[in-house]
Design a protein around this motif. Structure first.
Motif, PDB file in Angstrom:
ATOM      1  N   HIS A  32       0.783  -1.131   0.051  1.00  0.00           N
ATOM      2  CA  HIS A  32      -0.055   0.189   0.319  1.00  0.00           C
ATOM      3  C   HIS A  32       0.913   1.112   0.286  1.00  0.00           C
ATOM      4  CE1 HIS A  32      -3.495  -2.243   1.111  1.00  0.00           C
ATOM      5  NE2 HIS A  32      -2.802  -2.805   1.909  1.00  0.00           N
ATOM      6  N   TYR A  33       0.509   1.829  -0.777  1.00  0.00           N
ATOM      7  CA  TYR A  33       1.308   3.886  -0.938  1.00  0.00           C
ATOM      8  C   TYR A  33       0.774   4.617  -1.178  1.00  0.00           C
ATOM      9  CZ  TYR A  33       1.493   3.881  -5.939  1.00  0.00           C
ATOM     10  OH  TYR A  33       1.477   3.963  -7.511  1.00  0.00           O
ATOM     11  N   VAL A  34       0.509   5.881  -0.893  1.00  0.00           N
ATOM     12  CA  VAL A  34       0.418   6.601  -0.748  1.00  0.00           C
ATOM     13  C   VAL A  34       1.035   7.979  -1.197  1.00  0.00           C
ATOM     14  CG1 VAL A  34      -1.030   9.232   0.622  1.00  0.00           C
ATOM     15  CG2 VAL A  34      -0.906   7.039   1.806  1.00  0.00           C
ATOM     16  N   ASN A  35       0.533   8.399  -2.458  1.00  0.00           N
ATOM     17  CA  ASN A  35       1.438   9.083  -3.811  1.00  0.00           C
ATOM     18  C   ASN A  35       1.135  10.867  -2.884  1.00  0.00           C
ATOM     19  OD1 ASN A  35      -1.118  10.478  -4.360  1.00  0.00           O
ATOM     20  ND2 ASN A  35      -0.875   9.560  -6.461  1.00  0.00           N
ATOM     21  N   VAL A  36       1.610  11.713  -3.165  1.00  0.00           N
ATOM     22  CA  VAL A  36       2.407  12.649  -3.613  1.00  0.00           C
ATOM     23  C   VAL A  36       1.351  13.555  -3.655  1.00  0.00           C
ATOM     24  CG1 VAL A  36       5.011  12.569  -4.389  1.00  0.00           C
ATOM     25  CG2 VAL A  36       2.882  13.561  -5.637  1.00  0.00           C
ATOM     26  N   ASN A  37      -0.197  13.529  -4.073  1.00  0.00           N
ATOM     27  CA  ASN A  37      -1.077  13.636  -4.356  1.00  0.00           C
ATOM     28  C   ASN A  37      -1.925  12.922  -3.122  1.00  0.00           C
ATOM     29  OD1 ASN A  37      -0.194  15.694  -6.643  1.00  0.00           O
ATOM     30  ND2 ASN A  37      -0.749  13.535  -7.228  1.00  0.00           N
ATOM     31  N   GLY A  38      -1.654  12.622  -2.089  1.00  0.00           N
ATOM     32  CA  GLY A  38      -2.916  12.281  -0.965  1.00  0.00           C
ATOM     33  C   GLY A  38      -3.580  10.999  -1.458  1.00  0.00           C
ATOM     34  N   ASP A  39      -3.530  10.303  -2.784  1.00  0.00           N
ATOM     35  CA  ASP A  39      -4.280   9.248  -3.264  1.00  0.00           C
ATOM     36  C   ASP A  39      -3.867   7.544  -2.741  1.00  0.00           C
ATOM     37  OD1 ASP A  39      -5.720  11.291  -5.552  1.00  0.00           O
ATOM     38  OD2 ASP A  39      -3.494  10.845  -6.333  1.00  0.00           O
ATOM     39  N   ASP A  40      -4.524   6.629  -2.672  1.00  0.00           N
ATOM     40  CA  ASP A  40      -4.736   5.246  -1.976  1.00  0.00           C
ATOM     41  C   ASP A  40      -4.199   5.137  -3.031  1.00  0.00           C
ATOM     42  OD1 ASP A  40      -3.520   5.959   0.861  1.00  0.00           O
ATOM     43  OD2 ASP A  40      -5.844   6.232   0.831  1.00  0.00           O
ATOM     44  N   PHE A  41      -3.003   4.039  -3.088  1.00  0.00           N
ATOM     45  CA  PHE A  41      -3.057   3.096  -4.236  1.00  0.00           C
ATOM     46  C   PHE A  41      -2.472   1.196  -3.337  1.00  0.00           C
ATOM     47  CE2 PHE A  41      -1.870   6.882  -6.797  1.00  0.00           C
ATOM     48  CZ  PHE A  41      -3.056   6.260  -7.716  1.00  0.00           C
ATOM     49  N   SER A  42      -2.885   0.274  -4.141  1.00  0.00           N
ATOM     50  CA  SER A  42      -2.315  -0.996  -3.988  1.00  0.00           C
ATOM     51  C   SER A  42      -2.255  -2.020  -4.653  1.00  0.00           C
ATOM     52  CB  SER A  42      -3.467  -1.930  -2.363  1.00  0.00           C
ATOM     53  OG  SER A  42      -4.427  -2.164  -3.229  1.00  0.00           O
ATOM     54  N   SER A  48       8.216 -11.441  -7.663  1.00  0.00           N
ATOM     55  CA  SER A  48       9.214 -10.749  -7.552  1.00  0.00           C
ATOM     56  C   SER A  48      10.254 -10.794  -8.611  1.00  0.00           C
ATOM     57  CB  SER A  48       9.408 -11.862  -6.123  1.00  0.00           C
ATOM     58  OG  SER A  48       9.459 -11.977  -5.323  1.00  0.00           O
ATOM     59  N   GLY A  49      10.664  -9.537  -8.643  1.00  0.00           N
ATOM     60  CA  GLY A  49      12.010  -9.426  -9.748  1.00  0.00           C
ATOM     61  C   GLY A  49      11.028  -8.090 -10.714  1.00  0.00           C
ATOM     62  N   GLU A  50       9.639  -7.843 -10.722  1.00  0.00           N
ATOM     63  CA  GLU A  50       8.725  -7.231 -11.320  1.00  0.00           C
ATOM     64  C   GLU A  50       9.092  -5.722 -11.523  1.00  0.00           C
ATOM     65  OE1 GLU A  50       4.625  -7.076 -13.634  1.00  0.00           O
ATOM     66  OE2 GLU A  50       5.267  -8.682 -13.329  1.00  0.00           O
ATOM     67  N   CYS A  51       9.057  -5.034 -11.644  1.00  0.00           N
ATOM     68  CA  CYS A  51       9.406  -3.579 -11.477  1.00  0.00           C
ATOM     69  C   CYS A  51       7.776  -2.964 -11.577  1.00  0.00           C
ATOM     70  CB  CYS A  51      10.383  -2.282 -12.194  1.00  0.00           C
ATOM     71  SG  CYS A  51      10.751  -1.106 -11.775  1.00  0.00           S
ATOM     72  N   TYR A  52       7.859  -2.274 -10.176  1.00  0.00           N
ATOM     73  CA  TYR A  52       5.828  -1.723 -10.392  1.00  0.00           C
ATOM     74  C   TYR A  52       6.427  -0.622 -10.189  1.00  0.00           C
ATOM     75  CZ  TYR A  52       4.397  -6.573  -9.923  1.00  0.00           C
ATOM     76  OH  TYR A  52       4.001  -7.739  -9.358  1.00  0.00           O
ATOM     77  N   LEU A  53       5.472   0.583 -11.070  1.00  0.00           N
ATOM     78  CA  LEU A  53       5.551   2.210 -10.577  1.00  0.00           C
ATOM     79  C   LEU A  53       4.936   2.397  -9.983  1.00  0.00           C
ATOM     80  CD1 LEU A  53       6.754   4.552 -12.037  1.00  0.00           C
ATOM     81  CD2 LEU A  53       4.536   4.307 -13.704  1.00  0.00           C
ATOM     82  N   LEU A  54       5.194   3.450  -8.905  1.00  0.00           N
ATOM     83  CA  LEU A  54       4.649   3.975  -8.096  1.00  0.00           C
ATOM     84  C   LEU A  54       4.126   5.158  -8.165  1.00  0.00           C
ATOM     85  CD1 LEU A  54       6.936   3.652  -5.019  1.00  0.00           C
ATOM     86  CD2 LEU A  54       4.942   2.145  -5.523  1.00  0.00           C
ATOM     87  N   VAL A  55       2.325   5.140  -8.848  1.00  0.00           N
ATOM     88  CA  VAL A  55       2.387   6.278  -9.519  1.00  0.00           C
ATOM     89  C   VAL A  55       2.150   7.954  -8.797  1.00  0.00           C
ATOM     90  CG1 VAL A  55      -0.605   7.727 -10.552  1.00  0.00           C
ATOM     91  CG2 VAL A  55       0.403   5.218 -10.736  1.00  0.00           C
ATOM     92  N   ALA A  56       2.683   8.594  -9.390  1.00  0.00           N
ATOM     93  CA  ALA A  56       3.495  10.287  -9.212  1.00  0.00           C
ATOM     94  C   ALA A  56       4.463  10.698  -8.260  1.00  0.00           C
ATOM     95  CB  ALA A  56       1.946  10.858  -8.153  1.00  0.00           C
ATOM     96  N   GLY A  57       4.442   9.159  -7.360  1.00  0.00           N
ATOM     97  CA  GLY A  57       5.701   9.052  -6.607  1.00  0.00           C
ATOM     98  C   GLY A  57       4.932   8.952  -5.039  1.00  0.00           C
ATOM     99  N   VAL A  97      11.460  11.228  -4.026  1.00  0.00           N
ATOM    100  CA  VAL A  97       9.890   9.905  -3.969  1.00  0.00           C
ATOM    101  C   VAL A  97      10.354   9.175  -4.159  1.00  0.00           C
ATOM    102  CG1 VAL A  97       8.493  11.644  -2.283  1.00  0.00           C
ATOM    103  CG2 VAL A  97       8.923  11.066  -4.805  1.00  0.00           C
ATOM    104  N   PRO A  98      10.556   8.166  -3.936  1.00  0.00           N
ATOM    105  CA  PRO A  98      10.378   6.975  -4.619  1.00  0.00           C
ATOM    106  C   PRO A  98       9.085   6.889  -5.817  1.00  0.00           C
ATOM    107  CG  PRO A  98       9.940   5.816  -2.086  1.00  0.00           C
ATOM    108  CD  PRO A  98       9.885   7.326  -2.745  1.00  0.00           C
ATOM    109  N   HIS A  99       9.490   5.773  -6.955  1.00  0.00           N
ATOM    110  CA  HIS A  99       8.612   6.249  -8.195  1.00  0.00           C
ATOM    111  C   HIS A  99       8.635   4.653  -8.374  1.00  0.00           C
ATOM    112  CE1 HIS A  99       8.145  10.257  -8.719  1.00  0.00           C
ATOM    113  NE2 HIS A  99       9.798  10.456  -8.233  1.00  0.00           N
ATOM    114  N   SER A 100       9.326   3.976  -8.249  1.00  0.00           N
ATOM    115  CA  SER A 100       9.152   2.061  -8.447  1.00  0.00           C
ATOM    116  C   SER A 100       9.428   1.765  -7.256  1.00  0.00           C
ATOM    117  CB  SER A 100      10.158   2.261  -9.727  1.00  0.00           C
ATOM    118  OG  SER A 100      11.423   2.505  -9.575  1.00  0.00           O
ATOM    119  N   VAL A 101       9.386   0.239  -7.587  1.00  0.00           N
ATOM    120  CA  VAL A 101       9.308  -0.677  -6.240  1.00  0.00           C
ATOM    121  C   VAL A 101       9.166  -2.496  -6.735  1.00  0.00           C
ATOM    122  CG1 VAL A 101       6.921  -1.235  -5.609  1.00  0.00           C
ATOM    123  CG2 VAL A 101       8.690  -1.292  -3.985  1.00  0.00           C
ATOM    124  N   MET A 102      10.574  -2.826  -6.162  1.00  0.00           N
ATOM    125  CA  MET A 102      10.316  -4.176  -7.048  1.00  0.00           C
ATOM    126  C   MET A 102      10.982  -5.327  -5.658  1.00  0.00           C
ATOM    127  SD  MET A 102      13.837  -5.688  -9.310  1.00  0.00           S
ATOM    128  CE  MET A 102      13.267  -4.969 -10.378  1.00  0.00           C
TER     129      MET A 102
END
Length: 104
Positions: A32-42, A48-57, A97-102
């Motif tokens: 779960h993450y909250v982006n710089v605009n305050g939006d929640d994503f999950s 494992s090993g795939e790169c996921y984009l974190l929308v807007a950081g 801020v982070p923009h991706s996660v693996m």
């Protein structure tokens, strides 16, 4: 003769099972993450090993999986940002801020 057929059938089945491709491993749980605009994503059970984009950081990341999550400053999982997040831990981020996660 009957035993021979049973053994041959069993060996054939074993060969077939071991020849099947294995599925990709996944982190069990949710990120779960909250982006710089305050939006929640999950994301549930990320691969494992795939790169996921974190929308807007992301300003807050909650690793609710059983795997280590590494966050990256860029969009392509190439520039690690700080220490990886251990399973079932969270982190807050400022500038940058982070923009991706693996997951590993």
């Amino acid at each position: 003769m009957r035993l021979h057929r049973t053994v041959v059938a069993a060996l054939g089945a074993l060969a077939l099972v071991t020849a099947l491709p294995t599925s990709a491993s996944a982190a069990n749980g949710s990120l779960h993450y909250v982006n710089v605009n305050g939006d929640d994503f999950s994301t549930d059970n990320p691969v494992s090993g795939e790169c996921y984009l974190l929308v807007a950081g992301a300003v807050h990341v909650d690793n609710g999986t059983d795997s280590v999550a590494t966050v990256y400053a860029d969009h392509g999982c190439e520039e690690p940002l700080g220490a990886p997040l251990a399973p079932f831990t969270a982190g807050d981020f400022g500038d940058p801020v982070p923009h991706s996660v693996m997951f590993s």
